[in-house]
Design a protein around this motif. Sequence first.
Motif, PDB file in Angstrom:
ATOM      1  N   HIS A   6     -28.014  14.139 -75.815  1.00 20.82           N
ATOM      2  CA  HIS A   6     -27.374  12.943 -75.253  1.00 20.82           C
ATOM      3  C   HIS A   6     -26.057  12.637 -75.966  1.00 20.82           C
ATOM      4  O   HIS A   6     -26.039  12.212 -77.120  1.00 20.82           O
ATOM      5  N   HIS A   8     -21.802  11.138 -75.099  1.00 20.84           N
ATOM      6  CA  HIS A   8     -20.877  10.570 -74.117  1.00 20.84           C
ATOM      7  C   HIS A   8     -19.479  11.127 -74.365  1.00 20.84           C
ATOM      8  O   HIS A   8     -18.553  10.395 -74.706  1.00 20.84           O
ATOM      9  N   GLU A  92     -28.199   8.082 -67.494  1.00 22.55           N
ATOM     10  CA  GLU A  92     -29.287   7.331 -68.023  1.00 22.55           C
ATOM     11  C   GLU A  92     -29.593   6.140 -67.137  1.00 22.55           C
ATOM     12  O   GLU A  92     -28.689   5.437 -66.686  1.00 22.55           O
ATOM     13  N   HIS A 150     -34.494   8.220 -74.168  1.00 20.67           N
ATOM     14  CA  HIS A 150     -33.281   8.491 -74.937  1.00 20.67           C
ATOM     15  C   HIS A 150     -33.080   7.421 -76.012  1.00 20.67           C
ATOM     16  O   HIS A 150     -33.351   6.247 -75.779  1.00 20.67           O
ATOM     17  N   ASP A 200     -26.006  10.304 -79.047  1.00 22.04           N
ATOM     18  CA  ASP A 200     -25.532   9.147 -78.278  1.00 22.04           C
ATOM     19  C   ASP A 200     -24.103   8.781 -78.694  1.00 22.04           C
ATOM     20  O   ASP A 200     -23.726   7.612 -78.650  1.00 22.04           O
TER      21      ASP A 200
HETATM   22 ZN   LIG Z   1     -26.134   6.906 -73.652  1.00 25.83          ZN
END
Ligand SMILES: [Zn+2]
Length: 252
Positions: A6, A8, A92, A150, A200
């Motif tokens: 995960h 971004h 998500e 997550h 994340d």
């Molecule tokens: Zn996220």
Amino acid sequence: MYFNTHTHLNSEELYHQRDVLIKKARDHGITDIIVAGYDLQSSRLAVKIANEYSRVYATVGISPNDCLETTDECYKEIEEMLSDPNVVAVGEIGLDYYWDSVPRDKQKAVFIKQIEIAKKHDIPIVIHARDAYEDTFHILQQSAHRGVMHCYSGSVEMAKRFVEVGFDISLAGPVTFKNAKIPKDVAMKIGIDHLMIETDCPYLTPHPFRGKLNEPANVVYIAQEIAKLKDMEIDDVARITAFNAKELFGIK
Ligand SMILES: [Zn+2]
């Protein structure tokens, strides 16, 4: 060797540095990276990035904090994006009662609708849940689907219930924080066969880099902490969590 489940890289903070950040991650042994969407624009960008690099994958979906304006057109576009072979999950998606920026009924409706889309296409789901574990659990239990929690930050008991209904647990930066008793407890008590690792990024930078921008390469520190807590070799943590991710997301 490591599978970062995960990131971004589609965020404003990381998007323009993605080339450097992906290379750096490769140099640190991160072989596979997922870029997670959270609204339509970020989902489109995730798909774009996944098509630029090998072994980079995308998830597409609308998060509970971004779902206020969700219409049937949005669902249609999410569904269309699933036809790209580099899209490995819907996500998500979930419930967020911490920010509570969208009425809960709307959050639930958008969450359930996207689970239905994922089921229809037989693709797993990536769950964002914050201060909403009980409601999230009931929806997932009813869904009888599969996926991953997550950046899990709930209790061990709750984690066990998610595992029982077919969901893996993904741990992020907080497990490395010195005073983070609960995430460390989850890392110790949930079997390695149900764990995944993630950053994340750009959020939740692990110790010892707290305060700096987080990036995909830092997933090594999550693996290191889990290895320490479970008294395992870091290579085994990397290998097994990568195996779990490939199994769930259907990656060879
Ligand atoms: Zn996220």
